[in-house]
Scaffold this active site. Structure first.
Site, mmCIF file in Angstrom:
data_model
loop_
_atom_site.group_PDB
_atom_site.id
_atom_site.type_symbol
_atom_site.label_atom_id
_atom_site.label_comp_id
_atom_site.label_asym_id
_atom_site.label_seq_id
_atom_site.Cartn_x
_atom_site.Cartn_y
_atom_site.Cartn_z
ATOM 1 N N ASP A 197 0.810 -1.215 0.000
ATOM 2 C CA ASP A 197 0.000 0.000 0.000
ATOM 3 C C ASP A 197 0.845 1.267 0.000
ATOM 4 O O ASP A 197 2.056 1.220 0.192
ATOM 5 C CB ASP A 197 -0.964 0.001 1.198
ATOM 6 N N ASN B 256 -7.259 -2.517 14.370
ATOM 7 C CA ASN B 256 -8.656 -2.857 14.068
ATOM 8 C C ASN B 256 -8.761 -4.103 13.180
ATOM 9 O O ASN B 256 -9.826 -4.379 12.640
ATOM 10 C CB ASN B 256 -9.359 -1.658 13.401
ATOM 11 N N HIS C 217 -7.080 -4.562 10.358
ATOM 12 C CA HIS C 217 -6.853 -4.351 8.919
ATOM 13 C C HIS C 217 -5.584 -5.050 8.443
ATOM 14 O O HIS C 217 -4.644 -5.259 9.207
ATOM 15 C CB HIS C 217 -6.866 -2.857 8.546
ATOM 16 N N GLU D 238 -9.737 -1.787 5.593
ATOM 17 C CA GLU D 238 -10.332 -1.506 6.900
ATOM 18 C C GLU D 238 -11.532 -2.426 7.144
ATOM 19 O O GLU D 238 -12.039 -3.061 6.216
ATOM 20 C CB GLU D 238 -10.778 -0.037 6.936
#
Ligand code: F6R
Length: 253
Positions: free
Chosen positions: A74, A143, A145, A150
């Site tokens: 990313d 979280n 991810h 997400e």
């Protein structure tokens, strides 16, 4: 310590340093078995130690990156490659500038792409042209991810343009002067892209990740915890330190 849970091979080490060595050894084995390995790489704090170990191995003549190709997960958008918070800069600084990889074989989504959709399609095509990813290194977000996928991201999605969650912006603001400076969007391999890798190595360290590691490994497979999809992947190694693995160890004891 090694444990097996469903398809996961779980390797637990007593320190960050030893966890980093274990990850570097797995990557080195892959390259030593297949000189033209295609690696998927991650940024963030977690893999820095493993990258240092890989640099040491190469300096000692035990590893050759000359035929290796890399695709990073990313990149923020928009961000210039010269910005020291860009993932392009991070990879050069933490790995690429210190090993004998051909810069032409290092790929990261373009953080300044004017047309993000075209960039995402081109990135998928480049991965396909390289015959896919042999070994994908992953960290995990607080979280759940993976990449910048997400919670609630579709499991089937390929490389795409995403909006970052407030919690991710907050977590990543530690590297910026303030949360306001963290880009609000990113280009990321999708969960479908990641899942297509032939081998996945997920590195998780630190007590702060113990709850999300437990949810990803032992919880329900749900888009609310993107990493939980890895429970269905046929070839996953989890390399963790004892702090990150403490809930998992307690439940698998
Ligand atoms: C990085 C990436 C992210 C990180 C995750 C954990 O390329 O895709 O998913 O792996 O945010 O980051 P750290 O390691 O900083 O806790």
């Amino acid at each position: 310590m090694e444990k097996r849970y469903r398809n996961f091979k779980i390797i637990i080490k007593d320190s960050y340093d030893n966890t980093s060595s274990a990850v570097a050894d797995i990557i080195a084995d892959c390259i030593n078995t297949k000189a033209n390995t295609v690696l998927g790489l991650a940024t963030g704090g977690t893999p820095v130690g493993a990258y240092k170990k890989l640099i040491e191995m190469q300096s000692a003549g035990k590893l050759d990156f000359s035929r290796v190709t890399c695709f990073n997960l990313d990149e923020y958008h928009p961000i210039a490659a010269t910005n020291d918070q860009s993932y392009k800069y991070f990879m050069k600084d933490n790995l690429f500038d210190h090993i004998n990889i051909d810069p032409a074989n290092t790929h990261i989504p373009d953080g300044m792409a004017a047309d993000v959709q075209t960039e995402c399609i081109a990135y998928e095509q480049k991965i396909a042209a390289a015959s896919g990813i042999d070994l994908q290194l992953l960290g995990i977000g607080m979280n759940g991810h993976i990449g910048f996928n997400e919670p609630a991201s579709a499991f089937s999605r390929v490389t795409n343009y995403v909006e970052l969650e407030a919690s991710t912006i907050e977590a990543n603001s530690r590297y910026f002067d303030s949360a306001d400076e963290v880009p609000k969007h990113a280009l990321t391999m999708g969960i479908g892209t990641i899942f297509a890798a032939r081998q996945i190595v997920m590195m998780i360290t630190g007590a702060a990740k113990a709850n999300i590691a437990e949810a990803a490994v032992l919880g329900n497979i749900t888009p609310q915890v993107p990493a939980s999809i890895l429970q269905l992947h046929p070839n996953v190694m989890l390399v963790m330190d004892g702090d990150a693995a403490k809930n998992i160890i307690a439940r698998l004891a």
